[in-house]
Every structure is written in structure tokens, then in C-alpha cells.
Design an enzyme around this catalytic site. Structure first.
Site, PDB file in Angstrom:
ATOM      1  CE  LYS A  79      14.112  63.161  41.733  1.00  0.00           C
ATOM      2  NZ  LYS A  79      14.069  61.636  41.558  1.00  0.00           N
ATOM      3  CB  SER A 159      10.546  60.166  41.631  1.00  0.00           C
ATOM      4  OG  SER A 159      11.778  59.869  41.578  1.00  0.00           O
ATOM      5  CB  SER A 183      12.995  57.690  39.590  1.00  0.00           C
ATOM      6  OG  SER A 183      11.985  56.974  40.256  1.00  0.00           O
TER       7      SER A 183
END
Length: 495
Positions: A79, A159, A183
């Protein structure tokens, strides 16, 4: 040769170790898959193909010498919130344009230490602020799943949408992610993958771009419960550079996966049976309880009375901490700089151009609730509510509950630029209704695929555990995974 990208992380790791194929062959297979899907899914913001091949060659050399690590040769996505030395790290934000850190985050350092291979950086909501992965400076991530007989692009959740989409679409064997209010778990539920937010303090936050420091926690997204357990064992570990990192031995999480649930008590919070809950979510929840009961668990109704205050309290605490953390991005030291007639104007122009709409909204909310005259009315009160939420869970566990089962999300994935959602931020925030309590209490939570809706889209269930008892969550999640026996392969429309 079998399509290496379709193997589970565990099977890929074992195949490399047995020399059925090389780490370099595995890396090449994933790089090819990423290139084929890049424009359609937008899961990656940077692909490190050369670095992946170099790391894979080094893995093959270690294997030849008998020095293989626990994740030797396994290709992973990272990420864009994790600092990766010399590689694009921008939190999917314009304000960090061109930033390439000179250091490595603790979590990714642990993964590379154990032999994992980096494929690239994954798209996400800007600064991890979002529930749909539509706030990224690099554009939205597209969910690999589509509804039956539909060409509508769906969100992958946020997210960590890039992480979830990449795992679901076979663009990495597993991915790092972060969870501040859901998330990891919400995108996992939207994409038919497994995501665990470990207990706060289990994974070091050092080198992870901060959103809300008292809530943020790193964890993995993977295709199976076993794969997520394998990844988490490598990601964890005490780190003196993070004052919230807990100095505890890291269990062999994978060893707990097949432990079963016989003798466990599973709590069902009555407050989570919310008005207007879709019938398919209610039915899935009951099915999950039935599966656990059939394997020897006892089901017990419990009360978490302060649940109804969790979402509003979260949306005070998280933006308040975000407004403080994001004050460091000013155009002076790194990233985007927009000139002005003086330094004040440069700050204003850089932040106005560098931050996206959702980030600005949350910074403004956070600044407001921390301002003179409002701090006690909002922030202090929200922290008191947070204490009450934590106490609710403590009482349930003290009464003999081993884990709690809830839905992971209030619906399946919705459409990109869904007018209902994009025009109403509060409605978007409600996607976190089942997940934020876990962050507010610092507890571990796992999302596991458990069914599909009428359109054939994945639906997930969430298990919440005692502090530092991720092992029970893996065992219970595996029971659900085995009982559901789902085909979690989206139709490969993107290549």
C-alpha cells in the site's frame, strides 16, 4: 506450468521452496499480470518490475544455499502508505509528489527480511481517508468483481482498495494494508478477500504515513485465512521506534488456523441489528452463526450499548488527529511546492493544490473540533465515549465471550461515482458502521468472505477478538471459510 498467479500464497511459497518453479518465474508471472490489468483496474500507482526480479533472484540464491526465509520468493504488493526506500511513497496524494524516502517502514523491512519480493506500490484513498478508493490523486481503483450481466464499474472499498483489488485479481500473492476505521476489513468484504486488522500495537507504525495515530494499524489482505495468518506473522514484531508497539512474542498464527471453534463462545451484539439492514446481510449473519454452532461453538447474545455513539465519536477523533498529522505537509521540506508572494501564501497555495477534497474536508472538521471553545465539547467528549465503547467489549469478554460475530459491511460493493454516495459524505461514512468500534477499542478484527448477494457480488462477515488473540479469529474465520466453500474468482474481464 500452472498459472502461478492463481496459487494461494501458501502454495506459491511451498512450490518455490520445493523448487517446482523459481522465485524469478513467480515474479515474472505477476509482473505480466500487472501489466495486462494496469489500465483497467488502476490498482498499482508504481510497478517495481526490475526490483522484483532482483529480489526474486536473491531469493533463489538463498534457497539454493538452504537459507530460505518464511516468505522466501513470495511476491507482494505494498500500500502506498508504507515507506519504501528509494521507491514512490506518496499516500496517493498530490502534495507528496516525487517523494522517495531514504528509509524503509518497519512492516516492509520485516517482510523483506523474511524473503518476500516487492512488486510495487498500491493505490489507495488519499492519506487513507475514504471508504471507496475514489479520493486517490491517481484516480479510482476498479473492483475486479462485477454484478451479474453488468458492465458497471464498482468500488473495491477503501482506503486499502488497491490492496484488495490486486489480491482479488491475482496481481499479487498478498498485500500490506492499513485500517483506521475499517480500511482493511471493508475492502476485503467488497472483493471476496480476507483482511485482518490486528490489535493496536501488534504491528509497528514506524514508516507508515500517519492518518489518525491512535487508530491506525497495519495488517494484511490475502486470498485465504491461512495466507493472511502467514503474512501477519512476518509483519508483526516489537519496534522501539514506535512508542505504541507492544513488546510481545509473535505467535505462529498459521498454526492456529485449523484449531476449530469447539468449546468457544461467540457473541452476537444486539445493537448491530440495525434498522433497515438488508435482508441478505441479516441472512448471511445468521448463516455464519449456524456454521460456527455446527462446529461446536456456543452462541450468546450480548449487548454493546455504546455502539450507536461509535461512528460520530470516530468522525471527531480521526479528523482531529488527521488535522494535526497533516500539518507537516507545507511545501517546504518535500513534495509539492506552489510559489507565493511570501511563505504564508506558499503554505496556502501548496496545501490548496496538494490536498484533495476529502482530505480538506477532514482537516477542516478536525481543526474545528480542536479549536478553542470546541475542544471540550467535541474532542474530549468523543474520547470519553471511546472509553465507554472499550468498556462494553471488556465486559462482554469478561462474561465468557471468546469472539464476536457481526456483518463486515452494510451492503455489497456499490458503483464508482454512485450519486447517492458521492453527493452525501455522511452516507459514505456509514460504510464503516460495523468496523469503527474495533479501532476505537484497539481490538483485532477479521473480515472473511461468507456469501454473495443476488448479483453474485461478495459479502463478508467480521469476527472481533480479545486484545492480542488474533489466533482465535483465524480459527473461527477458517471455519466460516470452509463452511462457505465459495468460488472467489471474479470473471477476468480486464485482460
Amino acid at each position: 506450468m500452472t498459472d502461478l498467479t492463481r496459487l494461494s500464497l501458501a502454495a506459491l511459497r511451498d512450490g518455490i521452496a520445493k523448487k517446482d518453479f523459481t522465485a524469478l518465474e513467480a515474479a515474472d508471472a505477476y509482473v505480466s499480470a500487472i501489466e495486462a490489468a494496469k489500465e483497467k483496474l488502476n490498482a498499482y500507482v508504481a510497478v517495481t518490475a526490475d526490483k522484483a526480479r532482483d529480489m526474486a533472484r536473491a531469493s533463489d540464491e538463498r534457497i539454493a544455499k538452504g537459507e530460505a526465509g518464511p516468505l522466501e520468493g513470495v511476491p507482494l504488493g505494498v500500500k502506498d502508505l508504507f515507506a519504501t526506500q528509494g521507491v514512490h511513497t506518496q499516500a496517493a496524494s498530490h502534495i507528496l509528489d516525487g517523494f522517495k524516502p531514504e528509509y524503509e517502514s518497519a512492516v516492509t523491512s520485516n517482510l523483506w527480511r523474511d524473503g518476500a519480493v516487492m512488486l510495487g506500490k498500491l493505490n489507495m484513498d488519499e492519506f487513507a481517508m475514504g471508504s471507496s478508493n475514489e479520493s486517490s490523486y491517481y484516480g479510482p481503483v476498479i473492483n475486479p468483481w462485477r454484478g451479474k450481466d453488468s458492465n458497471t464499474d464498482l468500488v473495491p472499498g477503501g482506503s486499502s482498495g488497491g490492496s484488495a483489488a490486486a489480491v482479488s485479481a491475482w496481481l499479487c500473492a498478498g498485500a500490506t494494508a492499513t485500517d483506521t476505521g475499517g480500511s482493511i476489513r471493508q475492502p476485503a468484504a467488497f472483493t471476496g478477500t480476507v483482511g485482518i486488522k490486528p490489535t493496536y500495537g501488534r504491528c509497528s507504525r514506524w514508516g507508515v504515513v500517519a492518518f489518525a495515530s491512535s487508530l491506525d494499524q497495519a495488517g494484511p489482505i490475502a486470498r485465504t485465512v491461512e495466507d493472511s495468518a502467514i503474512m501477519l506473522s512476518s509483519m508483526c514484531g516489537f519496534d522501539p521506534r514506535d512508542s505504541t508497539s507492544v513488546d510481545m512474542a509473535v505467535p505462529d498464527f498459521a498454526a492456529a488456523v485449523e484449531r476449530g471453534v469447539k468449546g468457544l463462545t461467540i457473541g452476537v451484539p444486539r445493537e448491530y441489528r440495525m434498522e433497515g439492514m438488508p435482508a441478505e446481510i441479516e441472512k448471511l449473519w445468521q448463516q455464519g452463526l449456524d456454521w460456527l454452532k455446527a462446529e461446536g461453538a456456543t452462541i450468546k447474545e450480548i449487548s454493546l450499548p455504546n455502539t450507536r455513539y461509535a461512528l460520530p465519536a470516530y468522525y471527531i477523533v480521526a479528523p482531529a488527529e488527521a488535522s494535526s498529522n497533516l500539518a507537516r505537509y507545507d511545501g517546504v521540506k518535500y513534495g509539492l511546492r506552489v510559489p507565493g508572494k511570501d511563505i504564508t501564501e506558499m503554505y496556502e497555495f501548496s496545501r490548496a493544490e496538494g490536498f484533495g477534497r476529502e482530505v480538506k474536508r477532514r482537516v477542516m472538521i478536525g481543526t474545528y473540533v480542536l479549536s478553542a471553545g470546541y475542544y471540550d465539547a467535541y474532542y474530549v467528549r468523543a474520547q470519553k465515549v471511546r472509553t465507554l465503547i472499550k468498556k462494553d467489549f471488556e465486559d462482554a469478554f469478561a462474561a465468557g465471550v471468546d469472539a464476536i460475530l457481526t456483518p463486515a459491511t452494510p451492503s455489497a460493493a456499490f458503483g464508482i461515482a454512485d450519486q447517492d454516495m458521492s453527493s452525501d459524505p455522511v452516507k459514505m461514512y456509514l460504510n464503516d458502521v460495523f468496523t469503527v468500534t474495533v479501532n476505537m477499542a484497539g481490538l483485532p478484527g477479521i473480515a472473511v468472505p461468507a456469501g454473495k448477494n443476488g448479483e453474485g457480488l461478495p459479502l463478508g462477515l467480521q469476527l472481533i477478538g480479545k486484545p492480542f488473540d488474533e489466533e482465535t479469529l483465524f480459527a473461527a474465520a477458517r471455519v466460516i471459510e470452509k463452511s462457505a466453500a465459495l468460488d472467489l474468482a471474479p470473471s477476468k474481464w480486464w485482460s
